[in-house]
Design a protein around this motif. Structure first.
Motif, PDB file in Angstrom:
ATOM      1  N   VAL A  72       0.898  -1.178   0.219  1.00  0.00           N
ATOM      2  CA  VAL A  72       0.204  -0.033   0.018  1.00  0.00           C
ATOM      3  C   VAL A  72       0.849   1.343  -0.030  1.00  0.00           C
ATOM      4  O   VAL A  72       1.700   1.333   0.867  1.00  0.00           O
ATOM      5  N   GLY A  73       0.826   1.924  -0.964  1.00  0.00           N
ATOM      6  CA  GLY A  73       1.407   3.224  -0.958  1.00  0.00           C
ATOM      7  C   GLY A  73       0.863   4.547  -0.627  1.00  0.00           C
ATOM      8  O   GLY A  73       1.507   5.567  -0.717  1.00  0.00           O
ATOM      9  N   SER A  74      -0.344   4.564  -0.175  1.00  0.00           N
ATOM     10  CA  SER A  74      -0.957   5.502   0.205  1.00  0.00           C
ATOM     11  C   SER A  74      -0.789   5.667   1.801  1.00  0.00           C
ATOM     12  O   SER A  74      -1.616   5.088   2.716  1.00  0.00           O
ATOM     13  N   ALA A  75       0.162   6.618   2.080  1.00  0.00           N
ATOM     14  CA  ALA A  75       0.500   6.794   3.511  1.00  0.00           C
ATOM     15  C   ALA A  75       0.319   8.167   3.901  1.00  0.00           C
ATOM     16  O   ALA A  75       0.181   8.402   5.131  1.00  0.00           O
ATOM     17  N   SER A  76       0.102   9.197   3.121  1.00  0.00           N
ATOM     18  CA  SER A  76       0.100  10.707   3.485  1.00  0.00           C
ATOM     19  C   SER A  76      -1.100  10.898   2.715  1.00  0.00           C
ATOM     20  O   SER A  76      -1.059  11.767   1.682  1.00  0.00           O
ATOM     21  N   PRO A  77      -2.478  11.025   3.227  1.00  0.00           N
ATOM     22  CA  PRO A  77      -3.655  11.353   2.361  1.00  0.00           C
ATOM     23  C   PRO A  77      -3.666  12.851   2.218  1.00  0.00           C
ATOM     24  O   PRO A  77      -4.092  13.461   1.106  1.00  0.00           O
ATOM     25  N   ALA A  78      -2.998  13.579   2.944  1.00  0.00           N
ATOM     26  CA  ALA A  78      -3.003  15.122   2.889  1.00  0.00           C
ATOM     27  C   ALA A  78      -2.256  15.374   1.771  1.00  0.00           C
ATOM     28  O   ALA A  78      -2.629  16.219   0.678  1.00  0.00           O
ATOM     29  N   VAL A  79      -1.038  14.873   1.427  1.00  0.00           N
ATOM     30  CA  VAL A  79      -0.185  14.998   0.458  1.00  0.00           C
ATOM     31  C   VAL A  79      -0.695  14.765  -0.983  1.00  0.00           C
ATOM     32  O   VAL A  79      -0.607  15.235  -1.967  1.00  0.00           O
TER      33      VAL A  79
END
Length: 425
Positions: A72-79
């Motif tokens: 899973v590469g989604s670690a920084s939702p805001a970015v």
């Protein structure tokens, strides 16, 4: 405790209904990392996919927060949300969800307030909680002492399979409350991630966010606080919930919209939505608003969709029992056949395999309509995991073509939807 009046959302929770008369359709993107690729590849592809979703008519795209999972590469939702907002024109962007065990509600609100200042009316701040290790046999959390006890059923939603308005609702998967490996993995991740903050009550954390946006927040001593990026921010606040517990109840009490996770905990979704509706009081919204998520995979034929779906069981198994969390997504054809798996493995992942919506466009649209009818969802949020990013893109394209263009069926129509495994030759 805060003192403030809850403002209404600066934008309506839901979008306009498609010409088909169906509810809006949105996407949760995990930025899947397939075998042979890198996290950087996955992030770049996620941004490219968002442009396609914008063009195809999806209402919003949300990014999850997952740490230290190879797949899973989604670690920084805001970015990710900021990058996508700058590269799209219409689609709403947001988090599904920012985890309050790793990010304080203030920091999350400031991050998304900053994005909303640049892209007003297009931003969603979804909040949730995580990093809670299973309890040991004594009831204590965080112990690493396992006793090797039997598998037990997690007390989430119904304890057995049932059919609700044509929707198959599985029983909760077995959970070994004495699984020392699982507990240690979660605790180790907490240490590496730096998830050292101890969240207060969920109600108080949401009150903080809403109070800062209203410009009326005071702490328990009456001291006022102001956050310029948050005050008056043009984002919508959401609560994500996987069970009919505190999150669903508090979302209802504050009149917030909720996203119920059928793709994570399908056994509990009906009960989660019911708990939210029962607790709902007019607040941020005048009426309840429910988004329900689903794992979806569409291909041109049922046979092709089933072929692409074969690695899913391995992937879910790695999430629920592996030492490292979600593995890099396997290639189709490399996973053992379902009937060849040990019974314990099948029991651990059957709820998610059975409720994954897999097939050609007509089959998937029918099953999504059943999910909408059974849950009373105002909007559906689909997530798609494939090894090849082009297969995922094609899945979203086929779904959009059939969801937005064809007419919605009568709400009372639709046969009982059997679990996916029951229809697999």
């Amino acid at each position: 405790m805060s003192s403030h009046q809850h403002p209404h959302q600066t934008a309506t929770a839901g979008g306009p209904r498609p010409a088909s008369g169906r509810v809006p359709l949105s996407v949760l993107d995990l930025a899947i990392v397939p075998e042979g690729a890198t996290g950087q590849d996955a992030v770049r592809r996620a941004v490219g996919l968002a442009r396609d979703l914008d063009r195809l008519g999806y209402h919003r795209v949300w990014y999850a927060e997952h740490h230290l999972s190879p797949g899973v590469g989604s670690a920084s939702p805001a970015v990710l949300a900021a990058a996508v907002a700058a590269r799209t024109e219409r689609i709403r962007v947001g988090s599904g969800a920012v985890l309050l065990s790793t990010t304080s509600p203030l920091v999350a609100a400031e991050q998304f307030g900053t994005i909303a200042a640049l892209h007003p009316g297009r931003v969603d701040l979804g909040l949730g909680r995580a990093f809670t290790p299973p309890k040991d046999a004594t009831g204590a959390q965080g112990s690493t002492q396992g006793t090797g006890g039997p598998l037990r059923t997690a007390p989430r939603g119904t304890t057995g399979p049932r059919v609700v308005e044509g929707l198959y609702v599985p029983g909760a998967p077995p959970s070994n409350v004495n699984d020392s490996v699982l507990r240690e993995r979660i605790l180790a991740q907490k240490r590496i991630v730096g998830a050292s903050r101890t969240p207060v009550s969920f109600r108080d954390e949401l009150d903080l966010v809403l109070g800062l946006r209203a410009g009326t927040y005071r702490d328990e001593h009456g001291t006022p606080y102001v956050s310029p990026p948050v005050e008056g921010a043009d984002w919508d606040l959401w609560v994500l919930a996987s069970s009919p517990g505190e999150s669903a109840r508090v979302a209802g009490e504050l009149g917030l919209p909720i996203a119920a996770n059928y793709h994570v905990a399908p056994s509990a979704t009906i009960d989660t939505v019911a708990a939210y509706r029962e607790a709902f009081r007019p607040g941020v919204l005048d009426e309840p608003y429910v988004v329900v998520s689903a794992d979806v995979l569409v291909a041109d034929t049922i046979e092709r969709a089933r072929e692409l779906a074969t690695p899913f069981a391995d992937w879910v198994l790695s999430i629920r029992s592996g030492v490292d969390g979600a593995i890099a997504y396997p290639e189709p054809g490399t996973s053992p056949a379902w009937e060849e798996r040990p019974e314990a493995e099948r029991a651990l992942v059957a709820d998610r395999v059975d409720t994954r919506i897999v097939g050609d466009p007509e089959t998937v649209v029918q099953r999504l309509e059943t999910l909408r009818r059974a849950t009373g969802a105002d909007e559906l949020l689909v997530t798609t995991a494939t090894h090849d990013a082009d297969d995922a893109r094609r899945s979203f394209e086929l779904l959009a073509e059939h969801w937005f263009a064809s007419s919605a069926p009568d709400a009372a129509a639709g046969a009982v939807v059997a679990p996916a495994l029951a229809t697999t030759p």
